[in-house]
Design a protein around this motif. Structure first.
Motif, mmCIF file in Angstrom:
data_model
loop_
_atom_site.group_PDB
_atom_site.id
_atom_site.type_symbol
_atom_site.label_atom_id
_atom_site.label_comp_id
_atom_site.label_asym_id
_atom_site.label_seq_id
_atom_site.Cartn_x
_atom_site.Cartn_y
_atom_site.Cartn_z
ATOM 1 N N ARG A 188 52.002 -5.303 -62.893
ATOM 2 C CA ARG A 188 50.912 -4.851 -62.428
ATOM 3 C C ARG A 188 49.758 -5.980 -63.320
ATOM 4 O O ARG A 188 50.108 -6.486 -64.277
ATOM 5 N N PRO A 189 48.615 -6.223 -62.565
ATOM 6 C CA PRO A 189 47.658 -6.976 -63.287
ATOM 7 C C PRO A 189 47.109 -6.339 -64.291
ATOM 8 O O PRO A 189 46.912 -5.075 -64.533
ATOM 9 N N ARG A 190 47.051 -7.009 -65.589
ATOM 10 C CA ARG A 190 46.450 -6.275 -66.737
ATOM 11 C C ARG A 190 44.819 -6.866 -66.654
ATOM 12 O O ARG A 190 44.492 -7.884 -66.590
ATOM 13 N N ILE A 191 44.043 -5.677 -66.945
ATOM 14 C CA ILE A 191 42.687 -5.906 -66.803
ATOM 15 C C ILE A 191 42.263 -5.832 -68.506
ATOM 16 O O ILE A 191 42.524 -5.212 -69.043
ATOM 17 N N PRO A 192 41.581 -7.239 -68.988
ATOM 18 C CA PRO A 192 41.122 -7.464 -70.172
ATOM 19 C C PRO A 192 40.049 -6.272 -70.780
ATOM 20 O O PRO A 192 39.336 -5.670 -69.906
ATOM 21 N N PRO A 193 40.236 -5.838 -71.941
ATOM 22 C CA PRO A 193 39.235 -4.854 -72.307
ATOM 23 C C PRO A 193 37.759 -5.102 -71.907
ATOM 24 O O PRO A 193 37.173 -4.086 -71.725
ATOM 25 N N ALA A 194 37.248 -6.084 -71.966
ATOM 26 C CA ALA A 194 35.762 -6.366 -71.749
ATOM 27 C C ALA A 194 35.805 -6.005 -70.211
ATOM 28 O O ALA A 194 34.748 -5.697 -69.992
ATOM 29 N N GLU A 195 36.674 -6.351 -69.327
ATOM 30 C CA GLU A 195 36.416 -5.874 -67.978
ATOM 31 C C GLU A 195 36.820 -4.437 -67.651
ATOM 32 O O GLU A 195 36.069 -3.853 -66.923
ATOM 33 N N ILE A 251 32.049 -6.990 -57.732
ATOM 34 C CA ILE A 251 32.434 -8.329 -56.751
ATOM 35 C C ILE A 251 33.296 -9.169 -57.609
ATOM 36 O O ILE A 251 34.434 -9.551 -57.284
ATOM 37 N N PRO A 252 32.631 -9.691 -58.833
ATOM 38 C CA PRO A 252 33.568 -10.815 -59.228
ATOM 39 C C PRO A 252 34.597 -10.152 -60.113
ATOM 40 O O PRO A 252 35.718 -11.112 -60.020
ATOM 41 N N LEU A 253 34.626 -8.980 -60.309
ATOM 42 C CA LEU A 253 35.958 -8.651 -61.129
ATOM 43 C C LEU A 253 36.973 -8.693 -60.190
ATOM 44 O O LEU A 253 38.270 -8.861 -60.376
ATOM 45 N N ILE A 254 36.745 -7.837 -58.920
ATOM 46 C CA ILE A 254 37.953 -7.734 -58.030
ATOM 47 C C ILE A 254 38.267 -9.070 -57.605
ATOM 48 O O ILE A 254 39.470 -9.111 -57.176
ATOM 49 N N ILE A 255 37.296 -10.069 -57.336
ATOM 50 C CA ILE A 255 37.502 -11.388 -56.683
ATOM 51 C C ILE A 255 38.692 -11.993 -57.744
ATOM 52 O O ILE A 255 39.563 -12.564 -57.483
ATOM 53 N N GLY A 256 38.296 -11.664 -59.069
ATOM 54 C CA GLY A 256 39.072 -12.309 -60.084
ATOM 55 C C GLY A 256 40.523 -11.435 -60.299
ATOM 56 O O GLY A 256 41.589 -12.159 -60.650
ATOM 57 N N LEU A 257 40.659 -10.442 -59.761
ATOM 58 C CA LEU A 257 42.092 -9.771 -59.801
ATOM 59 C C LEU A 257 42.986 -10.182 -58.865
ATOM 60 O O LEU A 257 44.149 -10.018 -58.769
ATOM 61 N N SER A 271 34.035 0.548 -66.687
ATOM 62 C CA SER A 271 33.565 2.016 -66.895
ATOM 63 C C SER A 271 31.931 1.992 -66.845
ATOM 64 O O SER A 271 31.388 3.036 -66.564
ATOM 65 N N GLY A 272 31.190 1.064 -67.189
ATOM 66 C CA GLY A 272 29.995 1.080 -67.078
ATOM 67 C C GLY A 272 29.483 1.340 -65.664
ATOM 68 O O GLY A 272 28.495 1.905 -65.329
ATOM 69 N N VAL A 273 30.060 0.644 -64.752
ATOM 70 C CA VAL A 273 29.839 0.721 -63.033
ATOM 71 C C VAL A 273 30.145 2.295 -62.783
ATOM 72 O O VAL A 273 29.240 2.546 -61.889
ATOM 73 N N VAL A 274 31.039 2.697 -63.322
ATOM 74 C CA VAL A 274 31.379 4.078 -62.965
ATOM 75 C C VAL A 274 30.191 4.943 -63.275
ATOM 76 O O VAL A 274 29.729 5.985 -62.679
#
Length: 106
Positions: free
Chosen positions: A50-57, A95-101, A62-65
């Motif tokens: 599974r892709p690992r999501i960095p802590p900053a992301e 959008i940038p996070l999802i594109i990066g994933l 979490s902020g978006v939620v």
């Protein structure tokens, strides 16, 4: 559902082999079963790391939620400008996070 009992000796060996292969324990066991049975299964073989999501992301998500939750009040009061501004902030993060994933592997 398949429940597999593993001895205390076998569990860490599987974990080490899976880690060396860069996959989860479950993915490693599935691939072993496919290989041993001589079966090809795109669905089972596609399961992998599974892709690992960095802590900053994760913090940004979490902020978006929280932002989405906070938009309920203005939305229920019909404050469209406030809701649209909040949705704009959400989009700017998501959008940038999802594109990066999409291009990320484990």
């Amino acid at each position: 559902m398949l429940g597999v009992k593993l001895s205390a000796d076998l569990r860490p060996r599987i974990a080490a082999a899976a880690q060396a292969a860069g996959v989860s324990d479950s993915a490693w066991l599935r691939q072993c079963a496919l290989d041993r049975l001589g079966v090809e299964s795109a669905v089972d073989a596609a399961s992998g790391p599974r892709p690992r999501i960095p802590p900053a992301e994760l913090e940004a998500l979490s902020g978006v939620v929280r932002e989405i939750g906070a938009l309920h009040g203005p939305a229920s009061l019909g404050r469209a400008d406030e809701v649209l501004a909040g949705l704009g902030r959400v989009r700017a993060v998501l959008i940038p996070l999802i594109i990066g994933l999409n291009g990320r592997s484990a």
